[in-house]
Design an enzyme around this catalytic site. Structure first.
Site, mmCIF file in Angstrom:
data_model
loop_
_atom_site.group_PDB
_atom_site.id
_atom_site.type_symbol
_atom_site.label_atom_id
_atom_site.label_comp_id
_atom_site.label_asym_id
_atom_site.label_seq_id
_atom_site.Cartn_x
_atom_site.Cartn_y
_atom_site.Cartn_z
ATOM 1 N N ASP A 95 0.836 -1.196 0.000
ATOM 2 C CA ASP A 95 0.000 0.000 0.000
ATOM 3 C C ASP A 95 0.872 1.247 0.000
ATOM 4 O O ASP A 95 2.071 1.182 0.299
ATOM 5 C CB ASP A 95 -0.940 0.004 1.200
ATOM 6 C CG ASP A 95 -0.205 0.160 2.526
ATOM 7 O OD1 ASP A 95 0.784 -0.568 2.739
ATOM 8 O OD2 ASP A 95 -0.601 1.006 3.350
ATOM 9 N N GLU A 138 0.188 -0.659 5.836
ATOM 10 C CA GLU A 138 1.212 -0.044 6.676
ATOM 11 C C GLU A 138 1.061 1.464 6.712
ATOM 12 O O GLU A 138 1.252 2.095 7.762
ATOM 13 C CB GLU A 138 2.607 -0.430 6.178
ATOM 14 C CG GLU A 138 3.741 -0.112 7.135
ATOM 15 C CD GLU A 138 4.276 1.317 7.020
ATOM 16 O OE1 GLU A 138 4.957 1.778 7.953
ATOM 17 O OE2 GLU A 138 4.004 1.961 5.980
#
Length: 473
Positions: free
Chosen positions: A111, A177
């Site tokens: 991500d 994250e």
């Protein structure tokens, strides 16, 4: 800290030559795969399309399956503590160790941060663009390059030594994250046996510069929260009552100012620092790497790197108040700010939060009402540098880069490492990375230095090869 110096020339073994050739030969494919990942806008924040994060997980899983070395490759999501919602999907792959070899867990995240304003980018943030020796795009460095460093290193190992190696592998590519790793602890608990390893490589940090590798041995923790300051039940005319009535803006400015000493360092009793040696790093280098405007002085005291690595820092990252465009002659009743505090290694985040809370309540000016909520904490991290995996990693980096690695601290935080330490207390944790000081992670024009990328892949390929020849310790 390790001095920066060239290594003694060493004999290049046939195995090392084969690994170098495999990494070099695979670079065009590796870069093409990285570019394909960058084109997927996998922003994990709530306001963005979650389907794009799922699409990114699918793309990563397909790359991992294509390696042909894992016993299992799955896309999995875990629950977010405190609710029924699932976190974003992660990729989990496992391969059992054989003949007494160790197992290494390779971590990265697929991500990315939001891109910000398109006009701040010199090229489309989700269209990877090479300019000079850098690849530009959101996630090009943080951390899709980390994902591809793992994949490319395994590819090189397979090409050089064949797919029938004995090293145990686990691959964990997280999907949230950048949004706080909300389901990370649950994911670890639910997949504990699959993720268990002797060494854990977290490819999500920095290098000293484009010519010198680094092993991150210290990370600051963090405490973030929303602070609301209220002085009035409703807005009033500033001309009629200004000078007698304190508005929330005045109170907020006074309160925030109390957080800082005259030199700009933190002035909150109870926030601690640690004393560690730091490499030479000049104010001029600080200006170059941060864009500090001419005439503006750095803040704080001590060496520049001690201010970043081993002292606390407080940043006001957002303010909800009347905008300049909508400003009227009004006493503002309430102001809300977002505060981000970096906590020095060695101090528990909960202890730091209590110190901040006590300070803000004690320093509220004019009897202003102060409320604190939406609190989030993450623990700091200090590496035990005496383990065999650290020694193997340093040797692999020196062989790949031609200079000894530097042990560095990082001013940022990777809070989930505390979860790794809690769940896997016997594992040696190695924080590496593909970034350099000009990568500008999280900022417009994020980029990856292609030379650093190649050497980071080679370092990891050498490390995997070393561990494949090592008996479990």
């Amino acid at each position: 800290m390790t001095d920066i110096r060239e290594t003694e020339p060493a004999a290049i073994t046939p195995a090392a030559q084969e690994l170098r050739a495999a990494v070099e030969g695979g670079l065009p494919t590796t870069l093409a795969d990285l570019c394909a990942l960058v084109r997927i806008p996998s922003v994990s924040w709530d306001a963005f399309d979650a389907d794009q994060v799922a699409r990114s997980a699918d793309a990563v899983a397909n790359l991992v399956r294509g390696l042909g070395v894992f016993d299992s490759v799955e896309i999995k999501a875990a629950g977010i503590p405190g609710g029924a919602e699932l976190g974003h999907p992660a990729v989990l792959a496992t391969r059992a160790a054989r003949r007494g070899r160790p197992t290494v867990l390779l971590y990265a995240h697929h991500d990315v941060q939001p891109p910000g304003q398109d006009e701040d980018w010199e090229s489309n943030p989700f269209e990877p663009t090479i300019r000079g020796d850098r690849l530009y795009g959101r996630g090009a460095a943080d951390d899709k390059a980390g994902v591809m460093a793992h994949i490319a290193a395994i590819r090189a190992l397979v090409e050089a030594e064949g797919p029938d190696f004995d090293l145990g592998l686990a691959l964990f590519i997280e999907g949230e994250e950048e949004f706080g790793s909300r389901s990370f602890s649950t994911f670890l608990e639910e997949n504990q046996e699959a993720l268990r390893a002797d060494a854990i490589v977290v490819a999500d940090s920095n290098n000293w510069d484009v010519s010198t590798p680094a092993l991150t041995t210290a990370l600051r923790g963090n405490v973030t929260f929303r602070l609301t300051v209220r002085t009035l039940d409703h807005a009033s005319h500033s001309g009629m009552f200004g000078g007698a009535v304190p508005d929330a803006m005045m109170a907020t400015v006074r309160l925030l100012s109390s957080l800082y000493a005259e030199d700009g360092s933190v002035a909150v009793t109870g926030l601690t620092s640690i004393d560690v040696p730091t490499p030479d790093y000049s104010v001029g280098q600080l200006r170059l790497e941060t864009g500090l405007t001419a005439g503006v002085s750095p803040i704080g005291h001590g060496t520049v790197l001690s201010r970043i690595w081993s002292q606390p820092a407080i940043t006001v990252t957002g303010i909800d108040a009347p905008s300049v465009a909508n400003a009227s002659n009004t006493l503002t009743p309430v102001v809300t700010v977002r505060i981000s505090t970096r906590v020095a290694p060695g101090q528990p985040a909960a202890e730091a939060y209590l110190a901040l809370q006590a300070h803000l309540l004690a320093h509220a000016p004019f009897g202003a009402r102060v409320d604190i909520d939406d609190v989030d904490t993450g623990e700091a991290f200090l590496v035990d540098t005496e383990g065999w995996a650290v020694a193997e990693t340093r040797s692999a980096m020196a062989e790949a880069w031609g200079v000894e690695p530097v042990d560095i601290g990082v001013g940022g935080s990777i809070p989930f490492i505390a979860d790794l330490v809690r769940v896997f207390p016997d594992a040696q944790i190695l924080v590496t990375g593909v970034e350099d000081p000009d990568s500008r992670a999280h900022s417009p024009n994020e980029s990856l230095h292609l030379g650093v990328f190649k050497r980071a892949i080679l370092s990891e390929a050498f490390l995997l090869a070393r561990l494949n020849r090592r008996s479990e310790s």
